[in-house]
Design an enzyme around this catalytic site. Structure first.
Site, PDB file in Angstrom:
ATOM      1  N   CYS A  35      46.743  10.727   3.867  1.00 44.27           N
ATOM      2  CA  CYS A  35      46.397  11.600   4.983  1.00 44.27           C
ATOM      3  C   CYS A  35      47.213  12.883   4.964  1.00 44.27           C
ATOM      4  CB  CYS A  35      46.705  10.902   6.315  1.00 44.27           C
ATOM      5  SG  CYS A  35      45.542   9.614   6.737  1.00 44.27           S
ATOM      6  N   ASP A 443      57.602  54.193  -5.043  1.00 46.92           N
ATOM      7  CA  ASP A 443      56.453  54.542  -4.208  1.00 46.92           C
ATOM      8  C   ASP A 443      56.877  55.347  -2.978  1.00 46.92           C
ATOM      9  OD1 ASP A 443      53.453  53.312  -3.541  1.00 46.92           O
ATOM     10  OD2 ASP A 443      54.630  53.881  -1.786  1.00 46.92           O
TER      11      ASP A 443
HETATM   12 ZN   LIG Z   1      43.857  10.873   7.816  1.00 46.67          ZN
END
Ligand SMILES: [Zn+2]
Length: 523
Positions: A35, A443
Protein backbone atom coordinates in the site's frame (compact mmCIF):
# COMPACT_ATOMS: atom_id res chain seq x y z
CA UNK A 1 16.50 7.55 -0.37
CA UNK A 2 17.17 5.17 2.45
CA UNK A 3 14.13 4.32 4.52
CA UNK A 4 13.60 5.90 7.91
CA UNK A 5 13.39 3.38 10.76
CA UNK A 6 10.32 1.19 11.23
CA UNK A 7 8.71 3.28 13.95
CA UNK A 8 8.81 6.43 11.82
CA UNK A 9 7.54 4.56 8.76
CA UNK A 10 4.71 3.17 10.84
CA UNK A 11 3.76 6.60 12.11
CA UNK A 12 3.41 7.89 8.53
CA UNK A 13 1.02 5.02 7.98
CA UNK A 14 -1.01 5.65 11.13
CA UNK A 15 -1.39 9.32 10.25
CA UNK A 16 -1.86 8.59 6.49
CA UNK A 17 0.85 11.17 5.93
CA UNK A 18 0.66 12.29 2.29
CA UNK A 19 4.16 13.73 2.48
CA UNK A 20 5.55 10.22 2.31
CA UNK A 21 3.41 9.17 -0.60
CA UNK A 22 5.75 7.86 -3.28
CA UNK A 23 8.65 7.61 -0.85
CA UNK A 24 7.50 4.74 1.38
CA UNK A 25 5.48 1.64 0.52
CA UNK A 26 4.21 -0.81 3.11
CA UNK A 27 3.81 -4.54 2.55
CA UNK A 28 1.25 -6.25 4.80
CA UNK A 29 2.39 -9.76 5.63
CA UNK A 30 -1.06 -11.12 6.49
CA UNK A 31 -2.60 -10.14 3.14
CA UNK A 32 0.36 -10.12 0.74
CA UNK A 33 -0.67 -6.65 -0.44
CA UNK A 34 1.38 -3.48 -0.55
CA UNK A 35 0.00 0.00 0.00
CA UNK A 36 0.79 3.69 -0.09
CA UNK A 37 1.02 5.43 3.32
CA UNK A 38 -2.27 7.18 2.47
CA UNK A 39 -4.26 3.96 2.06
CA UNK A 40 -7.77 4.35 3.49
CA UNK A 41 -7.80 0.71 4.67
CA UNK A 42 -7.50 -0.05 8.40
CA UNK A 43 -3.90 0.32 9.61
CA UNK A 44 -2.29 -3.10 10.05
CA UNK A 45 -0.32 -4.01 13.20
CA UNK A 46 3.31 -2.94 13.13
CA UNK A 47 4.38 -6.57 13.44
CA UNK A 48 2.58 -7.25 10.16
CA UNK A 49 4.30 -4.45 8.23
CA UNK A 50 7.34 -4.48 6.01
CA UNK A 51 8.49 -1.14 4.59
CA UNK A 52 9.95 -0.55 1.15
CA UNK A 53 11.58 2.38 -0.61
CA UNK A 54 9.89 1.67 -3.93
CA UNK A 55 6.92 -0.14 -5.42
CA UNK A 56 9.42 -2.35 -7.24
CA UNK A 57 10.96 -3.48 -3.95
CA UNK A 58 7.54 -4.43 -2.59
CA UNK A 59 6.66 -6.35 -5.74
CA UNK A 60 10.08 -7.94 -5.81
CA UNK A 61 9.40 -9.24 -2.31
CA UNK A 62 6.20 -10.88 -3.56
CA UNK A 63 3.59 -8.27 -2.60
CA UNK A 64 0.86 -7.22 -5.00
CA UNK A 65 -0.52 -3.69 -5.46
CA UNK A 66 -3.48 -2.70 -3.30
CA UNK A 67 -6.67 -2.17 -5.26
CA UNK A 68 -7.87 0.54 -2.90
CA UNK A 69 -4.95 2.95 -2.65
CA UNK A 70 -3.60 2.02 -6.10
CA UNK A 71 0.19 2.35 -5.81
CA UNK A 72 0.29 3.16 -9.53
CA UNK A 73 -1.16 6.55 -8.69
CA UNK A 74 1.50 7.55 -6.14
CA UNK A 75 3.74 10.42 -7.24
CA UNK A 76 6.67 9.10 -9.27
CA UNK A 77 9.49 10.62 -7.33
CA UNK A 78 11.95 9.49 -9.93
CA UNK A 79 14.34 12.38 -9.84
CA UNK A 80 14.42 12.27 -6.10
CA UNK A 81 16.54 9.47 -4.77
CA UNK A 82 18.61 10.96 -2.02
CA UNK A 83 22.05 11.92 -3.10
CA UNK A 84 22.52 9.35 -5.81
CA UNK A 85 22.45 11.21 -9.08
CA UNK A 86 23.33 8.01 -10.88
CA UNK A 87 20.13 6.39 -9.64
CA UNK A 88 18.07 9.45 -10.58
CA UNK A 89 19.54 9.43 -14.07
CA UNK A 90 19.02 5.68 -14.40
CA UNK A 91 15.38 6.01 -13.31
CA UNK A 92 14.77 8.74 -15.85
CA UNK A 93 16.17 6.49 -18.58
CA UNK A 94 14.11 3.50 -17.39
CA UNK A 95 10.97 5.69 -17.45
CA UNK A 96 11.76 6.43 -21.09
CA UNK A 97 12.01 2.71 -21.81
CA UNK A 98 15.75 1.99 -21.48
CA UNK A 99 14.97 -1.52 -20.17
CA UNK A 100 11.90 -2.27 -22.31
CA UNK A 101 12.04 -4.70 -25.22
CA UNK A 102 14.38 -7.54 -26.05
CA UNK A 103 17.34 -5.50 -27.19
CA UNK A 104 18.00 -3.69 -23.93
CA UNK A 105 20.14 -4.69 -20.96
CA UNK A 106 21.24 -3.42 -17.57
CA UNK A 107 24.80 -3.51 -18.88
CA UNK A 108 23.93 -1.06 -21.67
CA UNK A 109 22.15 1.15 -19.17
CA UNK A 110 25.20 1.13 -16.89
CA UNK A 111 27.45 1.96 -19.85
CA UNK A 112 25.34 4.95 -20.73
CA UNK A 113 25.67 6.16 -17.16
CA UNK A 114 29.42 5.63 -17.13
CA UNK A 115 29.36 3.13 -14.24
CA UNK A 116 29.89 -0.61 -13.95
CA UNK A 117 26.89 -2.91 -14.04
CA UNK A 118 27.63 -4.28 -10.57
CA UNK A 119 27.91 -0.81 -9.13
CA UNK A 120 24.57 0.18 -10.68
CA UNK A 121 22.89 -2.91 -9.22
CA UNK A 122 24.40 -2.11 -5.82
CA UNK A 123 23.09 1.48 -5.98
CA UNK A 124 19.62 0.24 -6.91
CA UNK A 125 19.62 -2.18 -3.99
CA UNK A 126 20.68 0.58 -1.64
CA UNK A 127 18.27 3.30 -2.81
CA UNK A 128 15.29 1.37 -4.16
CA UNK A 129 15.61 -2.06 -2.61
CA UNK A 130 15.15 -3.71 -6.01
CA UNK A 131 17.28 -4.48 -9.07
CA UNK A 132 16.89 -2.36 -12.22
CA UNK A 133 15.00 -5.05 -14.14
CA UNK A 134 12.37 -5.30 -11.36
CA UNK A 135 11.99 -1.54 -11.42
CA UNK A 136 11.29 -1.69 -15.15
CA UNK A 137 8.88 -4.61 -14.76
CA UNK A 138 6.99 -2.91 -11.95
CA UNK A 139 6.80 0.24 -14.04
CA UNK A 140 5.16 -1.73 -16.89
CA UNK A 141 2.67 -3.48 -14.59
CA UNK A 142 1.67 -0.30 -12.78
CA UNK A 143 1.30 1.60 -16.03
CA UNK A 144 -0.91 -1.15 -17.45
CA UNK A 145 -2.92 -1.11 -14.22
CA UNK A 146 -3.42 2.63 -14.56
CA UNK A 147 -4.54 2.30 -18.18
CA UNK A 148 -6.99 -0.47 -17.25
CA UNK A 149 -8.43 1.54 -14.38
CA UNK A 150 -8.53 5.02 -15.83
CA UNK A 151 -9.28 4.44 -19.51
CA UNK A 152 -11.46 2.37 -21.80
CA UNK A 153 -8.57 1.20 -23.95
CA UNK A 154 -9.02 -2.35 -25.28
CA UNK A 155 -6.94 -4.88 -23.31
CA UNK A 156 -4.76 -5.76 -26.30
CA UNK A 157 -3.87 -2.09 -26.67
CA UNK A 158 -3.11 -1.84 -22.94
CA UNK A 159 -0.75 -4.81 -23.21
CA UNK A 160 1.01 -3.21 -26.15
CA UNK A 161 1.13 0.26 -24.60
CA UNK A 162 2.63 -0.99 -21.34
CA UNK A 163 5.42 -2.83 -23.14
CA UNK A 164 4.30 -6.44 -22.68
CA UNK A 165 5.59 -8.64 -25.49
CA UNK A 166 2.21 -10.37 -25.97
CA UNK A 167 -1.35 -10.27 -24.72
CA UNK A 168 -0.79 -13.75 -23.27
CA UNK A 169 2.15 -12.64 -21.19
CA UNK A 170 0.14 -9.63 -20.05
CA UNK A 171 -2.80 -11.84 -19.00
CA UNK A 172 -0.51 -14.26 -17.20
CA UNK A 173 1.30 -11.51 -15.33
CA UNK A 174 -1.95 -10.02 -14.12
CA UNK A 175 -3.45 -13.36 -13.24
CA UNK A 176 -0.37 -14.25 -11.18
CA UNK A 177 -0.17 -10.92 -9.46
CA UNK A 178 -3.81 -10.07 -8.85
CA UNK A 179 -5.33 -13.56 -9.00
CA UNK A 180 -7.82 -12.35 -11.58
CA UNK A 181 -7.81 -11.40 -15.25
CA UNK A 182 -7.03 -7.80 -16.24
CA UNK A 183 -10.63 -7.03 -17.26
CA UNK A 184 -11.74 -7.66 -13.67
CA UNK A 185 -9.68 -4.61 -12.68
CA UNK A 186 -11.61 -2.30 -14.95
CA UNK A 187 -13.23 0.66 -13.29
CA UNK A 188 -16.82 0.72 -14.48
CA UNK A 189 -16.97 4.49 -13.95
CA UNK A 190 -13.98 5.37 -16.11
CA UNK A 191 -14.87 8.23 -18.38
CA UNK A 192 -15.44 7.22 -21.96
CA UNK A 193 -13.67 9.71 -24.11
CA UNK A 194 -14.35 10.14 -27.76
CA UNK A 195 -10.74 9.70 -28.69
CA UNK A 196 -7.36 9.53 -27.05
CA UNK A 197 -6.37 8.61 -23.53
CA UNK A 198 -6.85 10.64 -20.38
CA UNK A 199 -4.56 9.97 -17.43
CA UNK A 200 -3.95 11.55 -14.08
CA UNK A 201 -0.34 12.19 -13.07
CA UNK A 202 0.13 12.85 -9.41
CA UNK A 203 2.75 15.13 -7.92
CA UNK A 204 4.00 15.66 -4.41
CA UNK A 205 2.47 18.99 -3.26
CA UNK A 206 2.84 21.92 -3.19
CA UNK A 207 2.74 22.61 -6.94
CA UNK A 208 2.78 26.16 -8.27
CA UNK A 209 0.74 25.61 -11.43
CA UNK A 210 0.28 29.33 -12.12
CA UNK A 211 4.02 29.89 -12.33
CA UNK A 212 4.44 26.87 -14.58
CA UNK A 213 1.65 27.94 -16.91
CA UNK A 214 2.82 31.57 -17.07
CA UNK A 215 6.28 30.32 -17.94
CA UNK A 216 4.91 28.17 -20.76
CA UNK A 217 2.52 30.86 -21.96
CA UNK A 218 5.31 33.40 -22.34
CA UNK A 219 7.24 30.99 -24.55
CA UNK A 220 4.45 29.20 -26.42
CA UNK A 221 5.64 28.71 -30.01
CA UNK A 222 3.00 29.84 -32.50
CA UNK A 223 1.61 26.86 -34.38
CA UNK A 224 3.05 24.31 -31.95
CA UNK A 225 1.97 25.30 -28.43
CA UNK A 226 -1.17 26.92 -27.08
CA UNK A 227 -1.91 28.08 -23.54
CA UNK A 228 -5.55 28.93 -22.94
CA UNK A 229 -8.17 28.57 -20.19
CA UNK A 230 -5.66 26.96 -17.85
CA UNK A 231 -4.68 24.29 -20.39
CA UNK A 232 -1.34 23.66 -22.06
CA UNK A 233 -1.70 22.13 -25.54
CA UNK A 234 0.92 21.18 -28.04
CA UNK A 235 1.72 19.09 -31.10
CA UNK A 236 4.08 16.17 -30.60
CA UNK A 237 6.10 13.83 -32.76
CA UNK A 238 7.58 10.56 -31.56
CA UNK A 239 8.83 7.42 -33.29
CA UNK A 240 7.53 8.65 -36.63
CA UNK A 241 3.99 9.33 -35.38
CA UNK A 242 2.36 12.66 -34.65
CA UNK A 243 -0.38 13.77 -32.29
CA UNK A 244 -1.25 16.26 -29.56
CA UNK A 245 -1.33 16.54 -25.78
CA UNK A 246 -3.52 18.63 -23.51
CA UNK A 247 -2.38 19.18 -19.90
CA UNK A 248 -4.27 20.88 -17.08
CA UNK A 249 -4.23 21.07 -13.31
CA UNK A 250 -6.51 19.23 -10.90
CA UNK A 251 -5.45 20.73 -7.58
CA UNK A 252 -7.89 18.71 -5.46
CA UNK A 253 -6.44 15.49 -6.82
CA UNK A 254 -2.90 16.84 -6.51
CA UNK A 255 -2.49 15.83 -10.12
CA UNK A 256 -2.06 17.04 -13.63
CA UNK A 257 -4.62 15.60 -15.99
CA UNK A 258 -3.30 14.80 -19.45
CA UNK A 259 -5.27 14.04 -22.56
CA UNK A 260 -3.15 12.34 -25.19
CA UNK A 261 -4.25 11.92 -28.80
CA UNK A 262 -1.68 9.77 -30.47
CA UNK A 263 -2.08 6.97 -33.02
CA UNK A 264 0.66 4.71 -31.65
CA UNK A 265 -0.12 3.26 -28.21
CA UNK A 266 3.39 1.88 -27.74
CA UNK A 267 4.63 5.45 -27.44
CA UNK A 268 2.37 6.16 -24.46
CA UNK A 269 4.92 5.43 -21.69
CA UNK A 270 7.47 7.69 -23.37
CA UNK A 271 4.89 10.44 -23.81
CA UNK A 272 3.91 10.25 -20.15
CA UNK A 273 7.59 10.23 -19.10
CA UNK A 274 8.20 13.37 -21.16
CA UNK A 275 5.19 15.14 -19.65
CA UNK A 276 6.39 14.26 -16.15
CA UNK A 277 9.77 15.70 -17.00
CA UNK A 278 8.47 18.84 -18.67
CA UNK A 279 6.20 19.62 -15.72
CA UNK A 280 8.77 18.54 -13.14
CA UNK A 281 6.37 16.10 -11.48
CA UNK A 282 8.95 13.67 -10.11
CA UNK A 283 10.46 15.93 -7.53
CA UNK A 284 10.30 16.05 -3.76
CA UNK A 285 9.89 19.81 -3.68
CA UNK A 286 9.59 20.05 0.09
CA UNK A 287 13.03 18.61 0.68
CA UNK A 288 14.54 20.96 -1.86
CA UNK A 289 12.73 23.94 -0.35
CA UNK A 290 13.98 22.99 3.12
CA UNK A 291 17.52 22.88 1.83
CA UNK A 292 17.34 26.19 -0.06
CA UNK A 293 15.57 27.91 2.85
CA UNK A 294 18.61 27.42 5.05
CA UNK A 295 20.23 30.23 3.10
CA UNK A 296 18.86 33.59 4.27
CA UNK A 297 19.26 34.89 0.71
CA UNK A 298 16.69 32.43 -0.59
CA UNK A 299 14.47 31.82 2.44
CA UNK A 300 11.93 34.56 1.71
CA UNK A 301 11.79 33.67 -1.99
CA UNK A 302 11.06 30.03 -1.23
CA UNK A 303 8.42 31.06 1.31
CA UNK A 304 6.77 33.21 -1.35
CA UNK A 305 6.58 30.39 -3.91
CA UNK A 306 6.89 27.11 -2.05
CA UNK A 307 5.62 24.98 -4.93
CA UNK A 308 7.64 26.49 -7.72
CA UNK A 309 9.11 23.92 -10.10
CA UNK A 310 11.90 24.18 -12.60
CA UNK A 311 10.17 23.71 -15.97
CA UNK A 312 11.70 21.15 -18.30
CA UNK A 313 10.91 20.74 -21.94
CA UNK A 314 8.93 18.37 -24.11
CA UNK A 315 11.90 17.76 -26.35
CA UNK A 316 15.63 18.22 -25.80
CA UNK A 317 16.43 19.41 -29.28
CA UNK A 318 13.55 21.85 -29.32
CA UNK A 319 14.63 23.49 -26.08
CA UNK A 320 18.26 23.61 -27.20
CA UNK A 321 17.17 25.40 -30.37
CA UNK A 322 15.21 27.84 -28.27
CA UNK A 323 18.27 28.47 -26.12
CA UNK A 324 20.28 29.40 -29.20
CA UNK A 325 17.44 31.56 -30.56
CA UNK A 326 17.26 33.27 -27.19
CA UNK A 327 20.91 34.21 -27.04
CA UNK A 328 21.06 37.96 -26.48
CA UNK A 329 17.44 38.71 -27.25
CA UNK A 330 14.37 38.80 -25.02
CA UNK A 331 11.67 36.18 -24.60
CA UNK A 332 9.17 37.88 -26.89
CA UNK A 333 11.67 38.14 -29.73
CA UNK A 334 12.89 34.57 -29.18
CA UNK A 335 9.34 33.29 -29.31
CA UNK A 336 8.72 35.17 -32.55
CA UNK A 337 11.85 33.62 -34.09
CA UNK A 338 10.79 30.15 -32.97
CA UNK A 339 7.43 30.71 -34.65
CA UNK A 340 9.18 31.76 -37.89
CA UNK A 341 11.38 28.67 -37.73
CA UNK A 342 8.34 26.43 -37.33
CA UNK A 343 6.46 28.15 -40.16
CA UNK A 344 9.42 27.75 -42.52
CA UNK A 345 10.65 24.28 -41.55
CA UNK A 346 8.03 22.48 -39.45
CA UNK A 347 5.83 19.84 -41.04
CA UNK A 348 2.11 20.63 -41.03
CA UNK A 349 -0.01 18.59 -38.64
CA UNK A 350 -2.27 16.23 -40.63
CA UNK A 351 -5.79 17.60 -40.93
CA UNK A 352 -7.31 14.69 -39.03
CA UNK A 353 -5.31 15.68 -35.95
CA UNK A 354 -5.64 19.42 -36.26
CA UNK A 355 -8.57 19.76 -33.89
CA UNK A 356 -7.40 23.13 -32.58
CA UNK A 357 -6.76 26.14 -34.79
CA UNK A 358 -3.66 27.09 -32.78
CA UNK A 359 -1.89 23.77 -33.37
CA UNK A 360 -1.00 23.51 -37.01
CA UNK A 361 2.62 22.39 -37.22
CA UNK A 362 5.28 20.23 -35.63
CA UNK A 363 8.54 21.59 -34.36
CA UNK A 364 11.24 20.75 -36.93
CA UNK A 365 13.40 17.76 -36.08
CA UNK A 366 17.20 17.87 -35.87
CA UNK A 367 17.39 15.84 -39.07
CA UNK A 368 15.15 18.29 -40.94
CA UNK A 369 17.20 21.31 -39.89
CA UNK A 370 20.51 19.54 -40.43
CA UNK A 371 19.57 18.68 -44.00
CA UNK A 372 17.92 22.01 -44.84
CA UNK A 373 19.81 23.90 -47.52
CA UNK A 374 19.55 27.04 -45.50
CA UNK A 375 17.69 27.95 -42.35
CA UNK A 376 15.22 30.68 -43.08
CA UNK A 377 15.50 33.10 -40.19
CA UNK A 378 16.46 36.72 -39.81
CA UNK A 379 19.26 36.26 -37.38
CA UNK A 380 23.01 37.07 -37.22
CA UNK A 381 24.95 34.59 -39.36
CA UNK A 382 27.01 33.37 -36.38
CA UNK A 383 23.86 32.29 -34.61
CA UNK A 384 22.44 30.67 -37.73
CA UNK A 385 25.67 28.69 -37.97
CA UNK A 386 25.28 27.71 -34.31
CA UNK A 387 21.77 26.48 -35.05
CA UNK A 388 23.01 24.41 -37.95
CA UNK A 389 25.83 22.83 -35.89
CA UNK A 390 23.38 22.07 -33.11
CA UNK A 391 21.02 20.33 -35.56
CA UNK A 392 23.88 18.32 -37.02
CA UNK A 393 25.16 17.28 -33.59
CA UNK A 394 21.66 16.27 -32.45
CA UNK A 395 20.96 14.36 -35.67
CA UNK A 396 24.24 12.48 -35.27
CA UNK A 397 23.70 11.65 -31.59
CA UNK A 398 20.12 10.84 -30.51
CA UNK A 399 21.30 10.77 -26.89
CA UNK A 400 22.79 14.25 -26.95
CA UNK A 401 20.21 15.62 -24.52
CA UNK A 402 19.97 12.57 -22.27
CA UNK A 403 21.68 12.35 -18.91
CA UNK A 404 24.93 10.44 -18.90
CA UNK A 405 27.64 10.11 -16.29
CA UNK A 406 27.67 13.57 -14.76
CA UNK A 407 26.56 17.16 -15.14
CA UNK A 408 30.12 18.18 -16.02
CA UNK A 409 30.14 15.56 -18.75
CA UNK A 410 26.87 16.90 -20.15
CA UNK A 411 28.09 20.51 -20.13
CA UNK A 412 31.44 19.62 -21.71
CA UNK A 413 29.70 17.60 -24.43
CA UNK A 414 27.35 20.46 -25.28
CA UNK A 415 30.18 22.98 -25.37
CA UNK A 416 31.95 21.04 -28.11
CA UNK A 417 29.19 22.25 -30.46
CA UNK A 418 30.29 25.48 -32.18
CA UNK A 419 28.24 28.41 -30.91
CA UNK A 420 27.29 26.75 -27.61
CA UNK A 421 29.04 28.51 -24.77
CA UNK A 422 28.79 28.19 -21.01
CA UNK A 423 25.45 29.98 -20.60
CA UNK A 424 23.68 28.04 -23.35
CA UNK A 425 25.15 24.73 -22.18
CA UNK A 426 24.05 25.32 -18.56
CA UNK A 427 20.62 26.36 -19.74
CA UNK A 428 20.22 23.28 -21.96
CA UNK A 429 21.50 21.06 -19.12
CA UNK A 430 18.78 22.43 -16.85
CA UNK A 431 15.81 22.42 -19.22
CA UNK A 432 16.57 19.55 -21.56
CA UNK A 433 18.99 17.16 -19.84
CA UNK A 434 17.31 17.82 -16.48
CA UNK A 435 20.51 18.23 -14.53
CA UNK A 436 18.97 20.06 -11.61
CA UNK A 437 22.28 21.43 -10.37
CA UNK A 438 22.88 23.29 -13.64
CA UNK A 439 23.28 27.01 -13.09
CA UNK A 440 23.79 29.63 -15.81
CA UNK A 441 25.61 32.04 -13.49
CA UNK A 442 26.33 34.64 -16.17
CA UNK A 443 22.65 35.08 -16.90
CA UNK A 444 21.62 38.72 -16.62
CA UNK A 445 18.18 37.98 -15.20
CA UNK A 446 19.70 35.69 -12.61
CA UNK A 447 22.32 38.27 -11.64
CA UNK A 448 19.69 40.97 -11.33
CA UNK A 449 17.45 38.71 -9.26
CA UNK A 450 20.36 37.95 -6.94
CA UNK A 451 21.29 41.64 -6.73
CA UNK A 452 17.71 42.55 -5.82
CA UNK A 453 17.59 39.96 -3.07
CA UNK A 454 21.09 40.58 -1.85
CA UNK A 455 20.84 44.37 -2.07
CA UNK A 456 24.28 44.60 -3.63
CA UNK A 457 25.92 44.54 -6.97
CA UNK A 458 26.33 41.02 -8.22
CA UNK A 459 28.88 39.40 -10.45
CA UNK A 460 28.84 35.92 -11.87
CA UNK A 461 31.79 34.95 -9.66
CA UNK A 462 30.13 36.19 -6.46
CA UNK A 463 26.94 34.42 -7.45
CA UNK A 464 28.78 31.18 -8.15
CA UNK A 465 30.39 31.35 -4.72
CA UNK A 466 27.04 31.96 -3.05
CA UNK A 467 25.48 29.13 -5.05
CA UNK A 468 27.89 26.54 -3.67
CA UNK A 469 25.57 26.17 -0.67
CA UNK A 470 22.59 25.50 -2.94
CA UNK A 471 24.03 22.35 -4.49
CA UNK A 472 22.80 19.88 -5.64
CA UNK A 473 19.71 21.95 -6.55
CA UNK A 474 21.12 25.17 -7.94
CA UNK A 475 18.60 24.96 -10.81
CA UNK A 476 15.73 25.50 -8.35
CA UNK A 477 17.58 28.39 -6.72
CA UNK A 478 17.96 29.89 -10.19
CA UNK A 479 14.23 29.58 -10.76
CA UNK A 480 13.54 31.53 -7.56
CA UNK A 481 16.05 34.24 -8.46
CA UNK A 482 14.57 34.63 -11.95
CA UNK A 483 11.16 34.99 -10.40
CA UNK A 484 12.52 37.61 -7.97
CA UNK A 485 13.86 39.56 -10.91
CA UNK A 486 10.62 39.26 -12.85
CA UNK A 487 8.66 40.53 -9.89
CA UNK A 488 10.52 43.72 -9.19
CA UNK A 489 12.93 44.64 -11.96
CA UNK A 490 12.16 47.60 -14.12
CA UNK A 491 11.68 46.07 -17.50
CA UNK A 492 12.86 48.21 -20.36
CA UNK A 493 11.06 46.18 -22.99
CA UNK A 494 7.80 47.84 -24.02
CA UNK A 495 6.03 44.54 -24.62
CA UNK A 496 6.54 43.46 -21.07
CA UNK A 497 6.46 46.57 -18.98
CA UNK A 498 2.76 46.43 -18.19
CA UNK A 499 3.09 43.24 -16.25
CA UNK A 500 3.76 43.23 -12.56
CA UNK A 501 4.71 39.60 -12.32
CA UNK A 502 6.56 38.66 -15.40
CA UNK A 503 7.65 35.10 -15.87
CA UNK A 504 8.78 35.87 -19.35
CA UNK A 505 11.89 37.26 -17.70
CA UNK A 506 12.73 33.96 -16.12
CA UNK A 507 14.87 32.36 -18.74
CA UNK A 508 16.11 34.20 -21.71
CA UNK A 509 17.88 36.82 -19.80
CA UNK A 510 18.83 39.62 -22.08
CA UNK A 511 16.74 42.70 -21.98
CA UNK A 512 19.16 44.94 -23.79
CA UNK A 513 21.77 43.94 -26.29
CA UNK A 514 24.52 45.62 -24.31
CA UNK A 515 24.13 43.00 -21.62
CA UNK A 516 24.33 40.29 -24.19
CA UNK A 517 28.04 39.85 -24.12
CA UNK A 518 28.12 38.50 -20.62
CA UNK A 519 26.22 35.37 -21.39
CA UNK A 520 28.03 34.10 -24.40
CA UNK A 521 31.51 35.46 -24.54
CA UNK A 522 32.51 32.67 -26.87
CA UNK A 523 30.16 33.74 -29.62
ZN1 LIG B 1 -3.87 0.19 0.12
Amino acid sequence: MELPDREICYRTLESRDARFDGLIYVGVKSTGIYCRPVCPARTPYLSNCLFFASAAAAQNAGYRPCLRCRPETAPHLASWRGTSNTVSRALALIEEGALDGDKTSVEQLANRLGVGERHLRRLFRLHLGAPPVSVAQTKRILFAKQLIHETRMPMAAVALAAGFGSVRRFNETFQNLFHRPPRALRNKDAATTEEGVTLRLRYRPPYDWDSMLSFLAARAIPGVEVVENGHYLRTIELNGFVGTIDVFHQPKQESLCVHIRFPNVQSLPAIVARIRRQFDLGVDIETISDHLSKDPLLASLVARRPGMRAPGSWDGFESAVRAVLGQQINVVAARRLAGQLVAAHGKPLPKAQAWHAGMTRLFPTARQLASAKSIVLRMPSARLAALKSLAMAAAADPNLFRATDSIDGAIARLKTIPGIGEWTAQYIALRAVREMDAFPATDAGLLRGAAIVNGEKMTAQILLNLAEKWRPWRGYAAQHLWAANGKTAAIPDGHLSDRTFDFSQMIYPSITTTEGKIYESRL
